[in-house]
Each structure stands twice: as structure tokens, then as C-alpha cells.
Design a protein around this motif. Sequence first.
Motif, PDB file in Angstrom:
ATOM      1  N   SER A   9       0.853  -1.198   0.000  1.00 42.58           N
ATOM      2  CA  SER A   9       0.000   0.000   0.000  1.00 42.58           C
ATOM      3  C   SER A   9       0.881   1.237   0.000  1.00 42.58           C
ATOM      4  CB  SER A   9      -0.891   0.027   1.251  1.00 42.58           C
ATOM      5  OG  SER A   9      -1.489   1.316   1.359  1.00 42.58           O
ATOM      6  N   ARG A  11      -0.008   3.834   1.425  1.00 37.24           N
ATOM      7  CA  ARG A  11      -0.342   4.556   2.661  1.00 37.24           C
ATOM      8  C   ARG A  11       0.251   3.857   3.874  1.00 37.24           C
ATOM      9  NH1 ARG A  11      -6.614   6.315   2.175  1.00 37.24           N
ATOM     10  NH2 ARG A  11      -7.084   4.091   2.430  1.00 37.24           N
ATOM     11  N   SER A  14      -1.772   2.643   7.416  1.00 39.86           N
ATOM     12  CA  SER A  14      -3.191   2.547   7.078  1.00 39.86           C
ATOM     13  C   SER A  14      -3.658   1.091   7.210  1.00 39.86           C
ATOM     14  CB  SER A  14      -3.437   3.139   5.691  1.00 39.86           C
ATOM     15  OG  SER A  14      -4.828   3.255   5.450  1.00 39.86           O
ATOM     16  N   ASN A  15      -4.632   0.686   6.411  1.00 39.96           N
ATOM     17  CA  ASN A  15      -5.293  -0.604   6.646  1.00 39.96           C
ATOM     18  C   ASN A  15      -4.370  -1.816   6.466  1.00 39.96           C
ATOM     19  OD1 ASN A  15      -8.023   0.483   7.145  1.00 39.96           O
ATOM     20  ND2 ASN A  15      -7.815   1.228   5.041  1.00 39.96           N
ATOM     21  N   VAL A  16      -3.720  -1.879   5.316  1.00 38.47           N
ATOM     22  CA  VAL A  16      -2.845  -3.028   5.034  1.00 38.47           C
ATOM     23  C   VAL A  16      -1.697  -3.070   6.040  1.00 38.47           C
ATOM     24  CG1 VAL A  16      -1.224  -3.976   3.330  1.00 38.47           C
ATOM     25  CG2 VAL A  16      -3.457  -3.103   2.583  1.00 38.47           C
ATOM     26  N   ASN A  88      -6.791  -3.532  -2.434  1.00 34.26           N
ATOM     27  CA  ASN A  88      -7.424  -3.697  -3.731  1.00 34.26           C
ATOM     28  C   ASN A  88      -7.360  -2.343  -4.442  1.00 34.26           C
ATOM     29  OD1 ASN A  88      -9.374  -3.603  -5.803  1.00 34.26           O
ATOM     30  ND2 ASN A  88     -10.575  -5.233  -4.839  1.00 34.26           N
ATOM     31  N   HIS A  89      -6.672  -2.296  -5.533  1.00 37.34           N
ATOM     32  CA  HIS A  89      -6.667  -1.102  -6.397  1.00 37.34           C
ATOM     33  C   HIS A  89      -7.217  -1.529  -7.751  1.00 37.34           C
ATOM     34  CE1 HIS A  89      -3.433   1.578  -4.207  1.00 37.34           C
ATOM     35  NE2 HIS A  89      -4.548   1.425  -3.519  1.00 37.34           N
ATOM     36  N   VAL A  90      -8.281  -0.909  -8.153  1.00 36.80           N
ATOM     37  CA  VAL A  90      -8.987  -1.242  -9.404  1.00 36.80           C
ATOM     38  C   VAL A  90      -9.106  -2.760  -9.615  1.00 36.80           C
ATOM     39  CG1 VAL A  90      -8.687   0.977 -10.578  1.00 36.80           C
ATOM     40  CG2 VAL A  90      -6.883  -0.720 -10.801  1.00 36.80           C
ATOM     41  N   HIS A  91      -9.679  -3.407  -8.612  1.00 38.93           N
ATOM     42  CA  HIS A  91     -10.056  -4.831  -8.664  1.00 38.93           C
ATOM     43  C   HIS A  91      -8.891  -5.809  -8.598  1.00 38.93           C
ATOM     44  CE1 HIS A  91     -14.004  -3.305  -9.636  1.00 38.93           C
ATOM     45  NE2 HIS A  91     -13.455  -2.621 -10.631  1.00 38.93           N
ATOM     46  N   SER A 139      -6.801  -5.750   1.845  1.00 39.27           N
ATOM     47  CA  SER A 139      -7.846  -4.850   2.330  1.00 39.27           C
ATOM     48  C   SER A 139      -8.540  -4.204   1.140  1.00 39.27           C
ATOM     49  CB  SER A 139      -7.223  -3.773   3.227  1.00 39.27           C
ATOM     50  OG  SER A 139      -8.213  -2.834   3.622  1.00 39.27           O
ATOM     51  N   GLN A 140      -9.849  -4.099   1.252  1.00 35.81           N
ATOM     52  CA  GLN A 140     -10.607  -3.451   0.179  1.00 35.81           C
ATOM     53  C   GLN A 140     -11.640  -2.489   0.762  1.00 35.81           C
ATOM     54  OE1 GLN A 140     -12.737  -6.697  -1.836  1.00 35.81           O
ATOM     55  NE2 GLN A 140     -14.547  -6.235  -0.594  1.00 35.81           N
ATOM     56  N   GLY A 141     -12.135  -1.576  -0.087  1.00 37.91           N
ATOM     57  CA  GLY A 141     -13.138  -0.601   0.336  1.00 37.91           C
ATOM     58  C   GLY A 141     -14.537  -1.166   0.307  1.00 37.91           C
ATOM     59  N   ASP A 142     -14.809  -1.951  -0.690  1.00 38.95           N
ATOM     60  CA  ASP A 142     -16.132  -2.537  -0.896  1.00 38.95           C
ATOM     61  C   ASP A 142     -16.514  -3.447   0.268  1.00 38.95           C
ATOM     62  OD1 ASP A 142     -18.393  -3.817  -2.145  1.00 38.95           O
ATOM     63  OD2 ASP A 142     -17.528  -3.240  -4.078  1.00 38.95           O
ATOM     64  N   ASN A 175     -13.070  -1.188   4.149  1.00 40.94           N
ATOM     65  CA  ASN A 175     -12.074  -0.246   4.689  1.00 40.94           C
ATOM     66  C   ASN A 175     -11.758   0.875   3.697  1.00 40.94           C
ATOM     67  OD1 ASN A 175     -11.658  -1.829   7.034  1.00 40.94           O
ATOM     68  ND2 ASN A 175     -10.292  -3.172   5.889  1.00 40.94           N
TER      69      ASN A 175
END
Length: 201
Positions: A9, A11, A14-16, A88-91, A139-142, A175
Motif C-alpha cells: 500500500s 499509505r 493505514s489498513n494493510v 485492492n486497487h482497481v479490482h 484490504s478493500q473498500g467494498d 475499509n
Amino acid sequence: MKIMAFVGSPRKNSNVDTLMDKVIEGVKSKTDVEVEKIYLYSADIKNCNGCGLCSPLMGNRDCPIDDDMPGILNRMIEAEAYVFGTPNHVHTMSSAMTNFWARLQPLGKMEVIRDDSGKIIGGKSKPLIMGKKAVMVVSQGDFSPSASALLLRVLDSNIKDFQLKKIGEVFSTGNLEKAQVKNNENDLNLAFTFGQRLAGG
Ligand SMILES: Cc1cc2nc3c(=O)[nH]c(=O)nc-3n(C[C@H](O)[C@H](O)[C@H](O)COP(=O)(O)O)c2cc1C
């Protein structure tokens, strides 16, 4: 025990990164461990340019790119286990993590299999890191797990190519905000447990 953690990531904290720290904490709770954490977006890891020198067709030669990767590859051979983390970046995996797997190819040591006429009919490999243990962190947003179906398959396929021993997968959903997973006790606990398993406990 020596482990290497690859943060895919951009970031930090952050999450990851947070989930990966929990995996590391789990390892530390079970054994003495030397951890090398590498932020793939900060390290000097240039893009694979597809020159093919590391392929069996060119004799499985070393990568000619002058950056941090040759040292990382050597240290991966010495380490016993890895943690691979990506958002997850663009799937799919982040661009840095995708490139990282491409740059790992010199460790693959693939041989081509030819028929009597010399035609390539397959391949087999004896990766220099085969049998080492790995935990994946995604980690993903969805909120829907299916949003990372492709990503998880790609990551699994790469782990299989290098014949790594997958200990577990921390897959955290919903996330979207930075470091949001810090409030998700379930996923933090799961990450800790996989860390313990990575240590053999
Ligand atoms: C460029 C970009 C693309 C993204 N694409 C997706 C996506 O396709 N599906 C999804 O569920 N989340 C997507 N996300 C959200 C991230 O996967 C999510 O926020 C993740 O928790 C980020 O981890 P981090 O905080 O460690 O960077 C995307 C985020 C970015 C920045």
C-alpha cells in the motif's frame, strides 16, 4: 526466525500496514523473530521492463536492473517466511505489488520442457524460495467480498508458482477510510492468529 513483510500500500500506517503489523505481533508472541519490513512504494524497486533475461529461454540469468531488488532477493532466500500485503486497487493488487511479483521472477528458476522436435510443450520450476511460509493480507473498500475475487486468485496463483506454503489469508472488507481497520477487532485478531501460525504455534 527471520521474516520479511512486503507492504504493497502507498499509505503507511493505514489498513494493510496495520493488519500486517498485527500478523508480525502474532509471530512475536510465539518466537524470537527478526523482521524486515519493506514498503514497496518507498523502496527503490524499478519496473520490470520485460527484457526476459531471467527467463529459461535466456538461461535464467540475474536481473540487470540496478536497484534494491537483488539485495531483497538474496535476503528472501535467507528468510523463512513472508507476509505479503496489498490493498485492492482497481479490482486487483496495487501496481507496486504487481511489479514486485514480476521482479521476483529471477527466483523462479523455470525450465522449459521440449518435445523431440525442440518445440516447447511445458515448463517446470524449482523456485529458490519453495516451501517457505507466507501469509497474505488484503484490504478493500467494498463491503462485498466478491470485489477482490480476481485479486485473491492472482495472489494465490503467484504463491503457487513459487511453491510457497500459504498459512493463511487476512481479507478485510469495508475499509474505504484511511486506517479504518484499527476499529475492526475481528480482523485484527485474525491477523494476530495467522502470525502465531506463521511462527508455527
Ligand atoms: C486507486 C484506488 C483504487 C481502488 N479500487 C478499489 C476497488 O476496485 N475495489 C475496492 O473494494 N476498493 C478499492 N479501493 C479502496 C481500497 O482497496 C481500500 O481503501 C483499502 O482499504 C486501502 O488500503 P490502505 O489503506 O492500506 O491503502 C481503491 C483505492 C484506491 C486508492
